[in-house]
Design a protein around this motif. Structure first.
Motif, mmCIF file in Angstrom:
data_model
loop_
_atom_site.group_PDB
_atom_site.id
_atom_site.type_symbol
_atom_site.label_atom_id
_atom_site.label_comp_id
_atom_site.label_asym_id
_atom_site.label_seq_id
_atom_site.Cartn_x
_atom_site.Cartn_y
_atom_site.Cartn_z
ATOM 1 N N GLN A 62 0.254 -1.532 -0.115
ATOM 2 C CA GLN A 62 0.141 -0.120 -0.001
ATOM 3 C C GLN A 62 0.875 1.191 0.192
ATOM 4 O OE1 GLN A 62 -3.039 -0.591 2.859
ATOM 5 N NE2 GLN A 62 -4.343 -0.700 1.509
ATOM 6 N N ARG A 63 1.950 1.339 0.484
ATOM 7 C CA ARG A 63 3.033 1.754 0.667
ATOM 8 C C ARG A 63 3.550 2.437 -1.388
ATOM 9 N NH1 ARG A 63 6.326 0.177 5.037
ATOM 10 N NH2 ARG A 63 4.347 1.349 7.098
ATOM 11 N N PHE A 64 3.827 1.558 -1.677
ATOM 12 C CA PHE A 64 3.917 1.474 -2.815
ATOM 13 C C PHE A 64 2.450 2.583 -3.708
ATOM 14 C CE2 PHE A 64 2.521 0.155 -7.399
ATOM 15 C CZ PHE A 64 3.941 1.004 -7.730
ATOM 16 N N LEU A 65 1.400 2.013 -3.417
ATOM 17 C CA LEU A 65 0.352 2.923 -4.317
ATOM 18 C C LEU A 65 0.684 4.060 -3.677
ATOM 19 C CD1 LEU A 65 -2.781 -0.264 -4.076
ATOM 20 C CD2 LEU A 65 -1.020 -0.042 -5.779
ATOM 21 N N VAL A 66 0.545 4.129 -2.688
ATOM 22 C CA VAL A 66 0.493 5.373 -2.626
ATOM 23 C C VAL A 66 1.571 6.311 -2.771
ATOM 24 C CG1 VAL A 66 0.322 7.032 -0.096
ATOM 25 C CG2 VAL A 66 -0.882 4.793 0.163
ATOM 26 N N SER A 67 3.013 6.000 -2.852
ATOM 27 C CA SER A 67 3.731 6.636 -3.547
ATOM 28 C C SER A 67 4.002 6.995 -5.065
ATOM 29 C CB SER A 67 5.226 6.089 -3.001
ATOM 30 O OG SER A 67 5.235 5.218 -4.046
ATOM 31 N N LEU A 68 2.406 6.702 -5.759
ATOM 32 C CA LEU A 68 2.701 7.009 -7.015
ATOM 33 C C LEU A 68 1.837 7.984 -7.034
ATOM 34 C CD1 LEU A 68 1.032 3.683 -7.486
ATOM 35 C CD2 LEU A 68 3.484 4.923 -8.566
ATOM 36 N N PRO A 69 1.605 9.294 -8.557
ATOM 37 C CA PRO A 69 0.992 10.293 -8.417
ATOM 38 C C PRO A 69 -0.398 10.357 -8.842
ATOM 39 C CG PRO A 69 2.140 9.921 -10.164
ATOM 40 C CD PRO A 69 2.690 8.766 -9.242
ATOM 41 N N LEU A 70 -0.779 9.598 -7.000
ATOM 42 C CA LEU A 70 -2.459 9.405 -7.658
ATOM 43 C C LEU A 70 -2.712 9.806 -6.498
ATOM 44 C CD1 LEU A 70 -3.074 6.047 -8.463
ATOM 45 C CD2 LEU A 70 -2.767 7.690 -9.573
ATOM 46 N N ASP A 211 -3.003 6.026 8.126
ATOM 47 C CA ASP A 211 -1.406 5.663 8.051
ATOM 48 C C ASP A 211 -1.005 4.740 7.310
ATOM 49 O OD1 ASP A 211 -1.283 8.765 9.023
ATOM 50 O OD2 ASP A 211 -0.523 7.857 11.355
ATOM 51 N N ILE A 212 -0.515 4.572 6.946
ATOM 52 C CA ILE A 212 0.077 3.561 5.907
ATOM 53 C C ILE A 212 1.467 2.960 6.371
ATOM 54 C CG2 ILE A 212 0.362 2.571 4.225
ATOM 55 C CD1 ILE A 212 -2.625 3.325 3.756
ATOM 56 N N MET B 52 2.285 9.273 3.840
ATOM 57 C CA MET B 52 1.865 8.018 3.466
ATOM 58 C C MET B 52 1.114 8.281 5.117
ATOM 59 S SD MET B 52 5.265 6.086 1.799
ATOM 60 C CE MET B 52 5.186 5.724 0.672
ATOM 61 N N VAL B 53 1.172 9.129 6.297
ATOM 62 C CA VAL B 53 1.587 9.273 7.370
ATOM 63 C C VAL B 53 0.868 10.784 7.870
ATOM 64 C CG1 VAL B 53 2.252 9.429 9.677
ATOM 65 C CG2 VAL B 53 3.551 7.098 8.753
ATOM 66 N N HIS B 54 0.138 11.111 7.952
ATOM 67 C CA HIS B 54 -0.536 12.283 8.551
ATOM 68 C C HIS B 54 -0.664 12.652 10.264
ATOM 69 C CE1 HIS B 54 -3.000 11.294 4.957
ATOM 70 N NE2 HIS B 54 -3.174 10.172 5.676
ATOM 71 N N PRO B 55 -0.232 13.686 9.492
ATOM 72 C CA PRO B 55 0.730 14.767 10.657
ATOM 73 C C PRO B 55 -0.621 15.232 12.144
ATOM 74 C CG PRO B 55 0.732 16.006 8.650
ATOM 75 C CD PRO B 55 0.104 14.677 8.763
ATOM 76 N N ASP B 56 -0.736 15.043 13.414
ATOM 77 C CA ASP B 56 -1.637 14.843 13.648
ATOM 78 C C ASP B 56 -1.894 17.015 14.007
ATOM 79 O OD1 ASP B 56 -2.165 12.623 15.199
ATOM 80 O OD2 ASP B 56 -0.965 13.242 16.680
#
Lengths: 212, 289, 125
Positions: A62-70, A211-212, B52-56
């Motif tokens: 899922q980190r890979f997916l989130v790292s994409l420009p999407l 949070d991924i 990937m992680v959101h700050p509070d």
């Protein structure tokens, strides 16, 4: 929109190996329980979905997916759009199996179109329950959710038959189907679409905040 | 000078770890090194930059944008090397490349092929069968092949042999030849940074201890070595951290010129390495708590 | 152009670069108008930071030894010979001071040092 296409293509690249297993599956199942559309239409589609989802969370993908420009909702949307090719694929497989059985003389009745349609609808309903859970529980809960859903489908085989005993009218509709029942059918399809959309909204809300 | 990453007043609470009001601006056109011991918050900060992680609390801007839609588009301008494998392990190198390439408008297949050959990446091998170094090389090849303006790398040198580490530094210098390109990389192996980093961000226990030009650090900090008889309570207070042994002490102090004047010929004053700065700061903060 | 950088010598890297390039210019090894590598190229070749090489060039520019033209890079300046001679004299002074310090450490008198210098000078000629 093209991103959804590439995301779905990615899912198919990943589940390619599973698709190969479909051939023996349909052969064996076709030989043993020819009249169970649950096993031909619903179960394979659900398996594809579960497989595609599980492979996304197996490592840190899922980190890979989130790292994409999407945007995150693009990722979720693609998963929902993938339901249609999954449904189409198992529908086609069912037809091929039917045609084969018919040609071999194993079967001489026309396919139960309404039952097939009902199974496809049921697939969409189950998927719209499954996907929010998948996004909510992530990697940790996937195993349990997968297990529960496969059990649900197994139970569905007998539950469906029970249901027909309780509501003979439904069984009659499946068997014959007549024009005066068009309205409930449309309502059913509409309700299903609303359910999917609501499910998509919930899933993307969950996934966006995560949070991924 | 403009910042290509900006973090303002970032806070995040975990069970056993907190980020406290982190402010950080990464200079465009330079190499910034993010150092700190394991568990200091380096990876969390990097994952926040990647969305990937959101700050509070607080905000993250990439290339001046904080709008979510533009931010996600801007990820095409980032080459990301994760500290752990994020690719699909059951796919081959070639399949994985095919999966990810279409998401980048500026994907350059020739460049990718060049790096694939240079890094000796086996296209037919599954990702899970690659060594750690090879996995990093693959993600590096990907990061360098889509025209990224900003490279964000989390511990890229761990798992690499010394020969390739040197090669990597060359690649990074090559990348930075274009002065609009920026590199941020985290590491706990500071010798990588001693050479090529322009700026150093030192983070410990969720706080930024300093963010300085590497050049300036050498002029600020001093490592004092001397006999134990010099260490009284007032002298101790001058140091960020002290290490004592049977034969004397070593201490890191901040106001270099003052400290040198104070000790004169009674002690040896040296320029500390990054590792020494890190070691004594972490040691010192552990004592004060 | 040969530049040898030591990261263990204690002398700041930028100062090592300045010292070596200055020497090459003063010794006439690098003549007026010779292009120097760009700041980023130099950083890459020496595997040092961009800021370090930038600082070295700024220092050389301040001393009037090089000129930087935006978009074209840096060149050895066309400073007049008189200026360069002055610079070289200053370098010589520095070295002589070192010699004097050394001689004091050894307890030599000025006359002794002068005698030594004279002998060496005549030997060379």
């Amino acid at each position: 929109m093209s991103s959804a296409f590439y995301l779905i293509r990615k899912d198919f690249v990943l589940i390619k190996r599973m698709l190969l297993l479909f051939i023996p599956y349909y052969m064996i199942m076709g030989y043993t329980v020819m009249d169970q559309y649950t096993m031909f239409t619903l179960f394979p589609a659900m398996l594809l979905l579960i497989n595609g989802c599980t492979l996304d969370v197996q490592q840190n993908n899922q980190r890979f997916l989130v790292s994409l420009p999407l945007q995150r909702q693009d990722i979720v949307r693609a998963k929902y759009l993938a339901l249609f090719p999954y449904a189409l694929l198992s529908f086609c497989c069912t037809l091929v199996l039917y045609a084969a059985a018919f040609a071999l003389g194993k079967i001489d009745t026309p396919p139960a179109w309404r039952e097939i349609a009902l199974m496809l609808l049921l697939f969409l309903v189950l998927a719209s329950l499954y996907l929010p859970l998948h996004y909510w529980l992530g990697q940790k809960g996937t195993q349990i959710v997968n297990f529960i859903f496969i059990m649900l489908i197994m139970l569905n085989v007998s539950a469906f038959n029970k249901l027909l005993e309780w509501f003979p009218a439904a069984g009659e509709w499946i068997a014959t189907g007549s024009a005066d029942h068009v309205l409930p059918v449309i309502l059913l399809i509409l309700a299903c679409m609303i359910l999917i959309y609501a499910s998509y909204l919930i899933s993307s809300r969950i996934f966006i905040k995560k949070d991924i | 000078m403009s910042h290509c990453i900006e973090m303002k007043q970032i806070s995040k609470d975990y069970d056993r770890f907190q980020l406290h009001q982190v402010n950080l601006g990464i200079q465009e056109g330079y190499i910034t090194g993010l150092i700190g011991p394991n568990g200091a918050g380096k990876t969390t900060l990097i994952r926040m930059m990647m969305g990937m992680v959101h700050p509070d609390k607080g905000e993250v801007k990439l290339f001046g944008e904080e709008d979510q839609l533009k931010l996600s588009r801007n990820k095409a301008r980032i080459g990301y090397v994760s500290d752990e494998n994020i690719y699909y392990e059951q796919l081959t190198v070639k399949q994985m490349k095919k999966v990810l390439a279409p998401f980048y408008d500026r994907w350059d297949e020739d460049t990718y092929q060049k790096y694939e050959a240079q890094f000796k990446l086996p296209p037919g091998k599954k990702i899970k069968d690659l060594s750690k170094g090879m996995k990093i090389k693959f993600s590096l090849a990907v990061a360098l092949s889509h025209g990224a303006d900003l490279l964000i790398m989390d511990e890229p040198t761990s798992g690499l042999d010394p020969v390739f580490r040197r090669e990597l530094l060359d690649l990074l210098s090559e990348h930075i030849q274009d002065e609009r390109k920026t590199i941020l990389f985290s590491t706990h192996n500071t010798t990588d940074l001693d050479r090529i980093a322009d700026y150093i961000v030192f983070i410990n226990d969720g706080r930024i201890i300093f963010h300085e030009m590497k050049e300036a650090l050498a002029e600020q900090y001093v490592l004092v070595k001397g006999g134990k008889e010099l260490l009284d309570r007032d002298v101790r207070r001058m140091f960020v951290g002290v290490r004592e042994n049977a034969h004397g002490f070593e201490g890191l102090a901040k106001e270099r010129s003052d400290v040198e004047r104070f000790f004169q010929d009674n002690a040896i004053c040296e320029t500390p390495t990054l590792e020494e700065i890190m070691y004594f700061t972490v040691k010192g903060s552990a004592v004060h708590v | 152009m040969n530049l040898l950088i030591s990261s263990t010598s204690g002398e700041p890297i930028y100062a090592q670069i300045v010292g070596q390039i200055r020497q090459m210019i003063l010794q006439g090894e690098l003549v007026s108008g010779t292009p120097l590598p760009s700041i980023r190229q130099l950083a890459k070749e020496l595997q040092i930071s961009v800021i370090t090489s930038k600082r070295a060039y700024e220092e050389l520019e301040r001393e009037g030894l090089i000129n930087s033209v935006v978009g074209k890079g840096s060149f050895v300046s066309g400073a007049d010979p008189e200026f360069i001679r002055e610079q070289r004299l200053r370098v010589m002074e520095g070295r002589l001071k070192e010699v004097i310090d050394e001689s004091r450490l050894l307890g030599m008198e000025y006359a002794e040092l002068a005698e030594m210098l004279k002998l060496l000078y005549e030997e060379e000629a």
